[in-house]
Design a protein around this motif. Structure first.
Motif, PDB file in Angstrom:
ATOM      1  N   SER A 117       0.858  -1.187   0.000  1.00 28.08           N
ATOM      2  CA  SER A 117       0.000   0.000   0.000  1.00 28.08           C
ATOM      3  C   SER A 117       0.893   1.236   0.000  1.00 28.08           C
ATOM      4  O   SER A 117       2.023   1.203   0.500  1.00 28.08           O
ATOM      5  CB  SER A 117      -0.958   0.012   1.194  1.00 28.08           C
ATOM      6  N   PHE A 118       0.371   2.314  -0.582  1.00 27.29           N
ATOM      7  CA  PHE A 118       1.166   3.543  -0.684  1.00 27.29           C
ATOM      8  C   PHE A 118       0.229   4.711  -0.961  1.00 27.29           C
ATOM      9  O   PHE A 118      -0.438   4.750  -1.988  1.00 27.29           O
ATOM     10  CB  PHE A 118       2.178   3.420  -1.822  1.00 27.29           C
ATOM     11  N   SER A 119       0.152   5.638  -0.019  1.00 26.02           N
ATOM     12  CA  SER A 119      -0.646   6.845  -0.212  1.00 26.02           C
ATOM     13  C   SER A 119      -0.075   7.928   0.692  1.00 26.02           C
ATOM     14  O   SER A 119      -0.419   8.016   1.876  1.00 26.02           O
ATOM     15  CB  SER A 119      -2.118   6.594   0.117  1.00 26.02           C
ATOM     16  N   ILE A 120       0.845   8.712   0.124  1.00 28.19           N
ATOM     17  CA  ILE A 120       1.421   9.828   0.870  1.00 28.19           C
ATOM     18  C   ILE A 120       1.196  11.108   0.076  1.00 28.19           C
ATOM     19  O   ILE A 120       1.128  11.084  -1.149  1.00 28.19           O
ATOM     20  CB  ILE A 120       2.907   9.597   1.217  1.00 28.19           C
ATOM     21  N   GLN A 121       1.040  12.200   0.786  1.00 30.61           N
ATOM     22  CA  GLN A 121       0.669  13.481   0.173  1.00 30.61           C
ATOM     23  C   GLN A 121       1.639  13.827  -0.952  1.00 30.61           C
ATOM     24  O   GLN A 121       2.835  13.992  -0.742  1.00 30.61           O
ATOM     25  CB  GLN A 121       0.645  14.570   1.235  1.00 30.61           C
ATOM     26  N   PHE A 122       1.089  13.930  -2.158  1.00 27.86           N
ATOM     27  CA  PHE A 122       1.901  14.182  -3.351  1.00 27.86           C
ATOM     28  C   PHE A 122       2.702  15.464  -3.213  1.00 27.86           C
ATOM     29  O   PHE A 122       2.185  16.499  -2.812  1.00 27.86           O
ATOM     30  CB  PHE A 122       1.013  14.239  -4.599  1.00 27.86           C
ATOM     31  N   PHE A 123       3.971  15.374  -3.549  1.00 27.45           N
ATOM     32  CA  PHE A 123       4.929  16.465  -3.617  1.00 27.45           C
ATOM     33  C   PHE A 123       5.400  16.960  -2.246  1.00 27.45           C
ATOM     34  O   PHE A 123       6.558  17.263  -2.069  1.00 27.45           O
ATOM     35  CB  PHE A 123       4.378  17.636  -4.437  1.00 27.45           C
ATOM     36  N   TYR A 124       4.515  17.030  -1.260  1.00 26.16           N
ATOM     37  CA  TYR A 124       4.878  17.609   0.033  1.00 26.16           C
ATOM     38  C   TYR A 124       5.503  16.591   0.978  1.00 26.16           C
ATOM     39  O   TYR A 124       6.337  16.952   1.810  1.00 26.16           O
ATOM     40  CB  TYR A 124       3.662  18.265   0.684  1.00 26.16           C
ATOM     41  N   ASP A 125       5.091  15.345   0.910  1.00 26.05           N
ATOM     42  CA  ASP A 125       5.660  14.289   1.738  1.00 26.05           C
ATOM     43  C   ASP A 125       6.413  13.342   0.815  1.00 26.05           C
ATOM     44  O   ASP A 125       5.977  13.095  -0.315  1.00 26.05           O
ATOM     45  CB  ASP A 125       4.562  13.551   2.502  1.00 26.05           C
ATOM     46  N   MET A 126       7.537  12.812   1.272  1.00 27.78           N
ATOM     47  CA  MET A 126       8.409  12.044   0.374  1.00 27.78           C
ATOM     48  C   MET A 126       8.990  10.809   1.042  1.00 27.78           C
ATOM     49  O   MET A 126       9.317  10.825   2.219  1.00 27.78           O
ATOM     50  CB  MET A 126       9.617  12.882  -0.062  1.00 27.78           C
ATOM     51  N   MET A 127       9.138   9.786   0.243  1.00 32.03           N
ATOM     52  CA  MET A 127       9.951   8.640   0.603  1.00 32.03           C
ATOM     53  C   MET A 127      11.162   8.662  -0.325  1.00 32.03           C
ATOM     54  O   MET A 127      11.025   8.837  -1.533  1.00 32.03           O
ATOM     55  CB  MET A 127       9.196   7.329   0.428  1.00 32.03           C
ATOM     56  N   ARG A 128      12.328   8.503   0.254  1.00 36.84           N
ATOM     57  CA  ARG A 128      13.566   8.438  -0.533  1.00 36.84           C
ATOM     58  C   ARG A 128      14.238   7.106  -0.261  1.00 36.84           C
ATOM     59  O   ARG A 128      14.221   6.608   0.868  1.00 36.84           O
ATOM     60  CB  ARG A 128      14.492   9.597  -0.201  1.00 36.84           C
TER      61      ARG A 128
END
Length: 142
Positions: free
Chosen positions: A78-89
């Motif tokens: 699953s993956f749903s994080i606020q686009f552009f403002y929150d990030m996974m690197r």
């Protein structure tokens, strides 16, 4: 207090004399992100931001370093994080200290589409997750 997950402390001496110096201590807070800050050495497992929506102003990280591994692959369920403002690197590291890192080509990740599997061919992967203060999402499980 730092709410970004990063704090820099600088000591400067003017050279006019010496003193006893100082001792400092710190406490890191991980309000979400179970096992954040850990080196994960099992050959399989999962990482997540935790149950429910994640919090604002998070900095979480995991180092995935199974003993003897030649590669590490991270797959998302699953993956749903606020686009552009929150990030996974995602980074490749030469060893489990991750003192030097190379960001993987698929990184950074954000949004609501489940990413494809990502592989580090060094046998060690560092995963960071940051959220700003403008909103949250449902999070991720990998």
């Amino acid at each position: 207090t730092s709410y970004t997950g990063v704090m820099k402390v600088t000591f400067t001496s003017d050279g006019s004399g010496t003193g006893d110096g100082f001792v400092a201590s710190y406490i890191a807070s991980f309000p979400n992100c179970p096992s954040s800050g850990s080196v994960l050495t099992s050959s399989s497992g999962s990482i997540t931001d935790g149950p429910g929506s994640y919090s604002n102003l998070l900095y979480c990280y995991w180092i995935i370093a199974p003993s003897g591994a030649s590669s590490v692959t991270l797959s998302f369920s699953s993956f749903s994080i606020q686009f552009f403002y929150d990030m996974m690197r995602l980074y490749s590291c030469p060893d489990s200290s991750c003192s030097s890192t190379t960001e993987l080509p698929e990184s950074p990740l954000s949004g609501s589409s489940i990413p494809g599997a990502v592989t580090s061919y060094t046998g060690v992967m560092k995963v960071t997750f940051t959220s700003d203060g403008s909103g949250t999402g449902d999070g991720f499980v990998a």
